[in-house]
Design an enzyme around this catalytic site. Sequence first.
Site, PDB file in Angstrom:
ATOM      1  N   CYS A 100      -6.043   1.821   5.952  1.00  0.00           N
ATOM      2  CA  CYS A 100      -6.696   0.572   6.369  1.00  0.00           C
ATOM      3  C   CYS A 100      -6.088   0.125   7.709  1.00  0.00           C
ATOM      4  CB  CYS A 100      -6.491  -0.498   5.299  1.00  0.00           C
ATOM      5  SG  CYS A 100      -4.774  -1.084   5.165  1.00  0.00           S
ATOM      6  N   GLU A 109       1.071   3.809   1.869  1.00  0.00           N
ATOM      7  CA  GLU A 109       1.618   4.167   3.175  1.00  0.00           C
ATOM      8  C   GLU A 109       2.806   3.294   3.538  1.00  0.00           C
ATOM      9  OE1 GLU A 109      -1.550   3.489   2.354  1.00  0.00           O
ATOM     10  OE2 GLU A 109      -2.935   4.232   3.878  1.00  0.00           O
ATOM     11  N   CYS A 113      -2.258  -0.557   7.501  1.00  0.00           N
ATOM     12  CA  CYS A 113      -1.462   0.673   7.426  1.00  0.00           C
ATOM     13  C   CYS A 113      -1.531   1.461   8.727  1.00  0.00           C
ATOM     14  CB  CYS A 113      -1.915   1.512   6.240  1.00  0.00           C
ATOM     15  SG  CYS A 113      -1.526   0.711   4.662  1.00  0.00           S
ATOM     16  N   HIS A 116       0.857  -1.182   0.000  1.00  0.00           N
ATOM     17  CA  HIS A 116       0.000   0.000   0.000  1.00  0.00           C
ATOM     18  C   HIS A 116       0.896   1.236   0.000  1.00  0.00           C
ATOM     19  CE1 HIS A 116      -3.858  -1.976   1.812  1.00  0.00           C
ATOM     20  NE2 HIS A 116      -3.312  -2.716   0.865  1.00  0.00           N
TER      21      HIS A 116
END
Length: 151
Positions: free
Chosen positions: A85, A57, A88, A55
């Site tokens: 999410c 992040e 993260c 992701h």
Amino acid sequence: MTRWPLPEPMLEALALARKAGESGEVPVGAIVVKDGEVIGEGYNLTRTDHDPTAHAEIVALREAARHLGSERLVDCDLYVTLEPCAMCAGAISHSRIARLYYGASDPKGGAVEQGARVFDQAQCLHRPEVYSGIGESEAAELLRDFFAERR
């Protein structure tokens, strides 16, 4: 569109989100800043890298940690175009990010102000300051356009 000037790191995160979308990834971008300097950046690479943890992040946090030579990103800010999410949010907590700025809320997968609310849990070891809605309309538009093209 947002009615006030966006901070430069969020503009950079939005540019990274566009890049992700252009490459077929969900358009999310992230920037890590320490003392006014960008030390990490990333955009979604889950499909490109065949990595469910890639992701935006996580990619940005990893780069920032390598830059600092430490897993602790103390006094760093994270700008991301979409509400993180649970995975993260956990990484943000473990990395000790001081401030989280994010654009669009994510009612389906967000875990900061939606769903799991990771930072509100007693087991959360570190809670960053959270500022939401920074570049929200721009980030939401990128996501809407991306998914509309795929329907």
